[in-house]
Design a protein around this motif. Structure first.
Motif, PDB file in Angstrom:
ATOM      1  N   THR A 283       0.641  -1.108   0.062  1.00 43.13           N
ATOM      2  CA  THR A 283      -0.115  -0.114  -0.048  1.00 43.13           C
ATOM      3  C   THR A 283       0.970   1.106   0.028  1.00 43.13           C
ATOM      4  O   THR A 283       1.899   1.309   0.759  1.00 43.13           O
ATOM      5  N   LEU A 284       0.457   2.450  -0.857  1.00 42.59           N
ATOM      6  CA  LEU A 284       1.175   3.511  -0.872  1.00 42.59           C
ATOM      7  C   LEU A 284       0.390   4.565   0.077  1.00 42.59           C
ATOM      8  O   LEU A 284      -0.859   4.821  -0.112  1.00 42.59           O
ATOM      9  N   HIS A 285       1.156   5.534   0.661  1.00 44.37           N
ATOM     10  CA  HIS A 285       0.636   6.677   1.513  1.00 44.37           C
ATOM     11  C   HIS A 285       1.634   7.735   1.230  1.00 44.37           C
ATOM     12  O   HIS A 285       2.777   7.943   0.969  1.00 44.37           O
ATOM     13  N   PRO A 286       0.933   9.005   1.198  1.00 44.81           N
ATOM     14  CA  PRO A 286       1.771  10.030   1.113  1.00 44.81           C
ATOM     15  C   PRO A 286       2.567  10.717   2.607  1.00 44.81           C
ATOM     16  O   PRO A 286       3.509  11.253   2.099  1.00 44.81           O
ATOM     17  N   GLU A 287       2.146  10.078   3.361  1.00 43.51           N
ATOM     18  CA  GLU A 287       2.573  10.487   4.541  1.00 43.51           C
ATOM     19  C   GLU A 287       2.908   9.060   5.251  1.00 43.51           C
ATOM     20  O   GLU A 287       2.296   7.963   4.970  1.00 43.51           O
ATOM     21  N   ALA A 298       9.962   4.513   3.372  1.00 49.12           N
ATOM     22  CA  ALA A 298      10.130   5.633   2.988  1.00 49.12           C
ATOM     23  C   ALA A 298      10.729   5.349   1.491  1.00 49.12           C
ATOM     24  O   ALA A 298      11.767   4.438   1.462  1.00 49.12           O
ATOM     25  N   GLY A 299      10.294   5.988   0.411  1.00 50.56           N
ATOM     26  CA  GLY A 299      10.808   5.823  -0.848  1.00 50.56           C
ATOM     27  C   GLY A 299      10.337   6.770  -1.961  1.00 50.56           C
ATOM     28  O   GLY A 299       9.873   7.971  -1.541  1.00 50.56           O
ATOM     29  N   ARG A 300      11.112   6.744  -3.065  1.00 57.81           N
ATOM     30  CA  ARG A 300      10.667   7.691  -4.026  1.00 57.81           C
ATOM     31  C   ARG A 300      10.243   6.925  -5.387  1.00 57.81           C
ATOM     32  O   ARG A 300      10.649   5.981  -5.845  1.00 57.81           O
ATOM     33  N   VAL A 301       9.131   7.688  -5.838  1.00 59.44           N
ATOM     34  CA  VAL A 301       8.429   7.047  -7.248  1.00 59.44           C
ATOM     35  C   VAL A 301       9.567   6.881  -8.291  1.00 59.44           C
ATOM     36  O   VAL A 301      10.144   8.026  -8.655  1.00 59.44           O
ATOM     37  N   ALA A 302       9.972   5.777  -8.788  1.00 60.32           N
ATOM     38  CA  ALA A 302      10.941   5.441  -9.977  1.00 60.32           C
ATOM     39  C   ALA A 302      10.292   5.601 -11.352  1.00 60.32           C
ATOM     40  O   ALA A 302      10.608   5.944 -12.221  1.00 60.32           O
ATOM     41  N   GLU A 303       8.940   4.748 -11.131  1.00 63.32           N
ATOM     42  CA  GLU A 303       8.183   4.472 -12.689  1.00 63.32           C
ATOM     43  C   GLU A 303       6.707   4.217 -12.282  1.00 63.32           C
ATOM     44  O   GLU A 303       6.414   3.699 -11.180  1.00 63.32           O
ATOM     45  N   GLU A 332      -5.833  10.188  -6.574  1.00 65.50           N
ATOM     46  CA  GLU A 332      -5.994  10.601  -5.236  1.00 65.50           C
ATOM     47  C   GLU A 332      -4.519  10.786  -4.653  1.00 65.50           C
ATOM     48  O   GLU A 332      -4.608  11.581  -3.809  1.00 65.50           O
ATOM     49  N   LEU A 333      -3.794  10.006  -4.903  1.00 67.29           N
ATOM     50  CA  LEU A 333      -2.385  10.201  -4.184  1.00 67.29           C
ATOM     51  C   LEU A 333      -1.467  11.141  -4.874  1.00 67.29           C
ATOM     52  O   LEU A 333      -0.357  11.660  -4.177  1.00 67.29           O
ATOM     53  N   TRP A 342       5.384   6.698   0.766  1.00 65.12           N
ATOM     54  CA  TRP A 342       5.611   5.702   1.983  1.00 65.12           C
ATOM     55  C   TRP A 342       5.023   4.402   1.511  1.00 65.12           C
ATOM     56  O   TRP A 342       4.021   4.528   0.775  1.00 65.12           O
ATOM     57  N   MET A 343       5.751   3.350   1.824  1.00 65.19           N
ATOM     58  CA  MET A 343       5.222   1.976   1.463  1.00 65.19           C
ATOM     59  C   MET A 343       4.849   1.105   2.890  1.00 65.19           C
ATOM     60  O   MET A 343       5.623   1.336   3.889  1.00 65.19           O
ATOM     61  N   ALA A 344       3.767   0.649   2.770  1.00 64.53           N
ATOM     62  CA  ALA A 344       3.597  -0.422   4.106  1.00 64.53           C
ATOM     63  C   ALA A 344       3.126  -1.968   3.487  1.00 64.53           C
ATOM     64  O   ALA A 344       2.287  -1.924   2.531  1.00 64.53           O
TER      65      ALA A 344
END
Length: 355
Positions: A283-287, A298-303, A332-333, A342-344
């Motif tokens: 799951t991806l989250h802005p915070e 924590a991460g950064r969108v690569a593709e 939405e994100l 952020w990934m969980a």
């Protein structure tokens, strides 16, 4: 697998310049082995070695009770004397012969009369839906028709071993889907050993009884398609299965990953392990998310890869993963390449097995 005798044993060792191929496997009659791997992994070299077109530096190849190659004893059966049918990637139909003559070529080389060879060719052309094309020359055929002619030419002599090198790669997407079903049907009818080389996972899934994953001249995994996709043992195999594969060392419920970071997984065991996470479990989250998930990074969108209503998002970071979300969630994100995210992953969504 049953109690049938093994009909093909191969221990193929070939060196070409700086590239070394070392592959060993067995295939039983009536089964299709699909050799899958990226470009340059040695797939075509392996097939040509079994056909007798590339000499072995070491090892052996035997078919039923006949030894075709044995470097130790010096035995080598020439390609034209092997009971093998080959479908090459670019078909290699004789341009100066008609379709019928192309298919009849094999029986004629094996001593059949012209009438008998022609009758066999016509029977195969009718079986593959090409009865009206017998008098045409290969240059007038579509890609799908040429593929069928090449398959008929390979099968007309009822070879004990059928080798196919990327049989659908020269076709367009629509034709490939149509021909794939025909190919699967004819392979299932053939009672000998079938070995198919491909880099297409859809083709492999459609045709294979067993998979052999080849990378850089070495076997990294063998098994049924279900076995390989359920427990991939390399990044390439994981990509084929569409899952995230991580490797690390387990100690209780913690897995320390090879390239940093860690996972929390109940009863992870001990020692080297693989951990598989399906993209839908990420799951991806802005915070940074609040809640019970025990694996958060924590991460950064690569593709970002949009496929209809589903979106695959590759995130770089301490624990690089691919997440699969909906197109609505993408909006939405407000995700975009280089944006922080952020990934969980829930611990119960992670599969672990020994490396």
């Amino acid at each position: 697998m049953g109690a049938r005798a093994v009909t093909l044993r191969a221990d193929v060792q070939v060196r070409r310049d700086a590239f070394a191929l070392r592959v060993a496997f067995e295939v039983r009659a009536g089964e299709t082995l699909v050799v899958l791997g990226p470009n340059g992994s040695g797939k075509t070299t392996l097939l040509r070695a079994m056909a007798g077109l590339v000499p072995l530096q070491a090892g052996s190849v035997s078919l039923d009770d006949e030894v075709l190659d044995d470097v130790e004893t010096g035995r080598h059966v020439p390609a034209e004397r092997r009971s093998i049918g080959v479908v090459f990637q670019d078909y290699l139909l004789f341009p100066h012969l008609s379709v019928r003559e192309n298919v009849a070529f094999g029986p004629r080389c094996r001593g059949a009369s012209r009438a008998a060879a022609t009758a066999s060719a016509d029977a195969w052309l009718e079986r593959l839906g090409l009865a009206a094309a017998g008098d045409r020359v290969p240059t007038t055929l579509s890609g799908g028709q040429a593929q069928r002619v090449a398959l008929a030419r390979a099968l007309v002599t009822n070879p004990r071993l059928l080798l196919l090198d990327e049989p659908l790669s020269a076709l367009d997407v629509t034709t490939r889907a149509q021909i794939r079903g025909d190919l699967r049907r004819e392979l299932s009818r053939h009672t000998g050993v079938r070995v198919v080389v491909t880099h297409d996972p859809l083709e492999a899934a459609a045709l294979a009884d067993h998979l052999l994953i080849l990378e850089e001249g070495r076997v990294v995994q063998q098994g049924t398609p279900d076995d390989v996709t359920a427990r991939p043992r390399s990044r390439y195999a994981a990509d084929l299965a569409g899952v995230n594969l991580l490797r690390g060392r387990a100690d209780g419920e913690h897995i320390v990953l090879e390239h940093g970071g860690q996972l929390v997984v109940p009863e992870a065991g001990s020692g080297p392990v693989f951990a598989v996470i399906h993209p839908r479990a990420v799951t991806l989250h802005p915070e940074r998310p609040a809640g019970t998930a025990r694996n958060v990074w924590a991460g950064r969108v690569a593709e970002i890869d949009v496929e209809g209503r589903r979106v695959r998002v590759r995130v770089a970071g301490e624990c690089p993963l691919v997440a699969e979300i909906t197109s609505g969630a993408l909006s939405e994100l407000h995700l975009a390449v280089d944006r922080s995210v952020w990934m969980a992953v829930k611990a119960t969504e992670i599969s672990v097995y020994p490396a």
